[in-house]
Write a protein that holds these residues in place. Sequence first.
Motif, PDB file in Angstrom:
ATOM      1  N   TRP A   1      36.313  38.443  36.971  1.00 47.19           N
ATOM      2  CA  TRP A   1      35.516  37.286  37.381  1.00 47.19           C
ATOM      3  C   TRP A   1      34.497  37.690  38.434  1.00 47.19           C
ATOM      4  CZ3 TRP A   1      36.053  32.313  35.370  1.00 47.19           C
ATOM      5  CH2 TRP A   1      37.139  32.127  34.503  1.00 47.19           C
ATOM      6  N   TYR A   2      33.346  37.019  38.383  1.00 49.67           N
ATOM      7  CA  TYR A   2      32.323  37.159  39.418  1.00 49.67           C
ATOM      8  C   TYR A   2      31.877  35.761  39.833  1.00 49.67           C
ATOM      9  CZ  TYR A   2      31.217  41.986  40.428  1.00 49.67           C
ATOM     10  OH  TYR A   2      31.251  43.264  40.934  1.00 49.67           O
ATOM     11  N   GLY A   3      31.410  35.667  41.054  1.00 52.84           N
ATOM     12  CA  GLY A   3      30.870  34.420  41.550  1.00 52.84           C
ATOM     13  C   GLY A   3      29.361  34.490  41.669  1.00 52.84           C
ATOM     14  N   PHE A   4      28.712  33.347  41.536  1.00 52.15           N
ATOM     15  CA  PHE A   4      27.272  33.243  41.792  1.00 52.15           C
ATOM     16  C   PHE A   4      27.069  32.091  42.756  1.00 52.15           C
ATOM     17  CE2 PHE A   4      28.331  30.893  37.963  1.00 52.15           C
ATOM     18  CZ  PHE A   4      27.757  29.645  38.156  1.00 52.15           C
ATOM     19  N   VAL A   5      26.178  32.254  43.684  1.00 49.34           N
ATOM     20  CA  VAL A   5      26.030  31.269  44.757  1.00 49.34           C
ATOM     21  C   VAL A   5      24.641  31.391  45.357  1.00 49.34           C
ATOM     22  CG1 VAL A   5      26.987  32.823  46.520  1.00 49.34           C
ATOM     23  CG2 VAL A   5      27.161  30.358  46.833  1.00 49.34           C
ATOM     24  N   MET A   6      24.026  30.257  45.706  1.00 55.49           N
ATOM     25  CA  MET A   6      22.694  30.319  46.324  1.00 55.49           C
ATOM     26  C   MET A   6      22.807  30.225  47.836  1.00 55.49           C
ATOM     27  SD  MET A   6      20.662  26.726  45.851  1.00 55.49           S
ATOM     28  CE  MET A   6      21.136  25.243  46.733  1.00 55.49           C
TER      29      MET A   6
ATOM     30  N   ILE B   1      25.363  37.365  43.800  1.00 57.79           N
ATOM     31  CA  ILE B   1      26.558  37.481  42.969  1.00 57.79           C
ATOM     32  C   ILE B   1      27.610  38.278  43.728  1.00 57.79           C
ATOM     33  CG2 ILE B   1      25.286  37.282  40.808  1.00 57.79           C
ATOM     34  CD1 ILE B   1      25.803  40.318  40.428  1.00 57.79           C
ATOM     35  N   SER B   2      28.869  38.006  43.409  1.00 66.15           N
ATOM     36  CA  SER B   2      29.962  38.592  44.185  1.00 66.15           C
ATOM     37  C   SER B   2      31.182  38.830  43.313  1.00 66.15           C
ATOM     38  CB  SER B   2      30.351  37.639  45.331  1.00 66.15           C
ATOM     39  OG  SER B   2      31.500  38.101  46.010  1.00 66.15           O
ATOM     40  N   PRO B   3      31.877  39.951  43.532  1.00 62.61           N
ATOM     41  CA  PRO B   3      33.197  40.065  42.902  1.00 62.61           C
ATOM     42  C   PRO B   3      34.114  38.957  43.409  1.00 62.61           C
ATOM     43  CG  PRO B   3      32.835  41.843  44.488  1.00 62.61           C
ATOM     44  CD  PRO B   3      31.543  41.100  44.370  1.00 62.61           C
ATOM     45  N   VAL B   4      35.021  38.539  42.557  1.00 64.00           N
ATOM     46  CA  VAL B   4      36.002  37.511  42.896  1.00 64.00           C
ATOM     47  C   VAL B   4      37.370  37.993  42.417  1.00 64.00           C
ATOM     48  CG1 VAL B   4      36.816  35.184  42.314  1.00 64.00           C
ATOM     49  CG2 VAL B   4      34.410  35.542  42.900  1.00 64.00           C
TER      50      VAL B   4
END
Length: 513
Positions: free
Chosen positions: A256-261, A273-276
């Motif tokens: 899973w990866y995260g995306f966030v503004m 984007i970030s590892p989760v």
Amino acid sequence: MTPGVLGLAALAGVASAQVWRSDRGDGTYANPPLNADYPDPDIIRVGRDFYFASTTFANAPGLTLLHSRDLVNWDIVSHLIPRLDGSATFDLQDGGSYRHGIYAPSLRYRDGTFYVAVTPVGQNTRIYRARDPKGPWTHVALDRQAFDPALFFDDDGAVYLATSIGSDGTITLHTLDHDVTRITASRVIYYNKGAEGSKLLKRNGYYYLFNALPGKLALSVSRARALDGPWETRAQIDDTTGGHQGALVDLPDGGWYGFVMRDSGAIGRVTNISPVFWRDDWPVWGTPDAPGRVPDRARKPIQGQRFAEPPSSDDFAAPTLGRQWQWNHNPLDRLWSLTERPGFLRLHAAPGAHFWWARNTLVQKGQAPRARGEALVDTRGLRPGDVCGLGTLGKYSAQLSVVGRADGTRALTMRVTEDRTDGPHVEVRVPAQRVASPRLWLRTDMDFPAKVARLSYSEDGRRFTALGGTVPLMFDWRTGTFQGVQFALSCYNPAGTGGWLDVDRFTLSTPPQ
């Protein structure tokens, strides 16, 4: 080029376009993947492909869709909406639509069809659909407005649309019919004070509800075994640790990866984007060694994919505008052309009292940390009263313009438009001064760390003269455009009719420090 791991030498050989390279060429990436204003992200995976929908406000064509194979290297696939409709403001009437228009799309995929739910400001929610992400896209309008809609397809075939608005936090769940054409029922499922920007997903028997908390610039996640709850909520991250609006996307290998503004000053709102990883069925942003934050640099989610990026420079030789270009509002199509003079973009003088209210301003995103936009223009088509040139569009819009004079000569001027609560204010920084050559190089340098832009010109392409001093670069959602500062090519005449500006090429590069 066949897919493969790109080394630093290979990256260096790619023709320069974007001024920021997230892919470091050694198997790692640096945040953000795109160092430009791509806000309100929603990212999904379809097989090996990732798709990213983003807000575009009043820009036309509207609602940008991007594609990637690794969440790092992105290119623009299409814009869903060729022309904005449903309101005269999109045509720069009744006050225009800066800060409004199209935002916070929700992107999903089911049974071979892509769906995007979006609520144009002041209109009912629309559901766009297409079999091919390049389009064509069609839409249906629902019978109400759902702020920041979150489209969700459940495992049993049920279709839902979640919505909440930050001034309250009541989360309503609408049930839609299977064809995703109408709302059949509605119910309140949760209250999360200040929540908006909802995203829904399901994993291991839990429903997960992600919400932005704009008042705190933070992201929360809630989970429940059923959509009606009971829900339990945990804080995730915030703008100091990575961002405040987004969710998760799964990888083909099950990760899973995260995306966030994140609000990032004058460049606008960038997407990280970030590892989760998962702990007790709760998502944790970052890595076990550095939990609770989006890393500045990390290993790429998927290795071996080729370098990609949206286009930026343009010689206007193609029969259509490049994917990077949009208009400030719906354009007057009769007043621009790529065929009247092949190899040039011809901008006929559009009506407008001054730059802020002028039609047919062609824009593309500014890029951090520093970017230089340079346009080579031919001004021989200008007529008296025409004001045509290059500059910035934002809270402060600075335009280095060539002005047509009644005696047939041309003069250069620099004007700054500041949008304020009492209306746009125009400041003439440099009174009109005559230029001899009809062929000019107009340059705009954006320095986002310094929060200033500098404008200059040349008559030979080598020696440049600065005009007007520095101009502020600023993001302001109350006035301005609610977007990061954009490069802007424009040509207008307050009298409503005039001549034209021919643009030979636009080049984006990194200015020397």
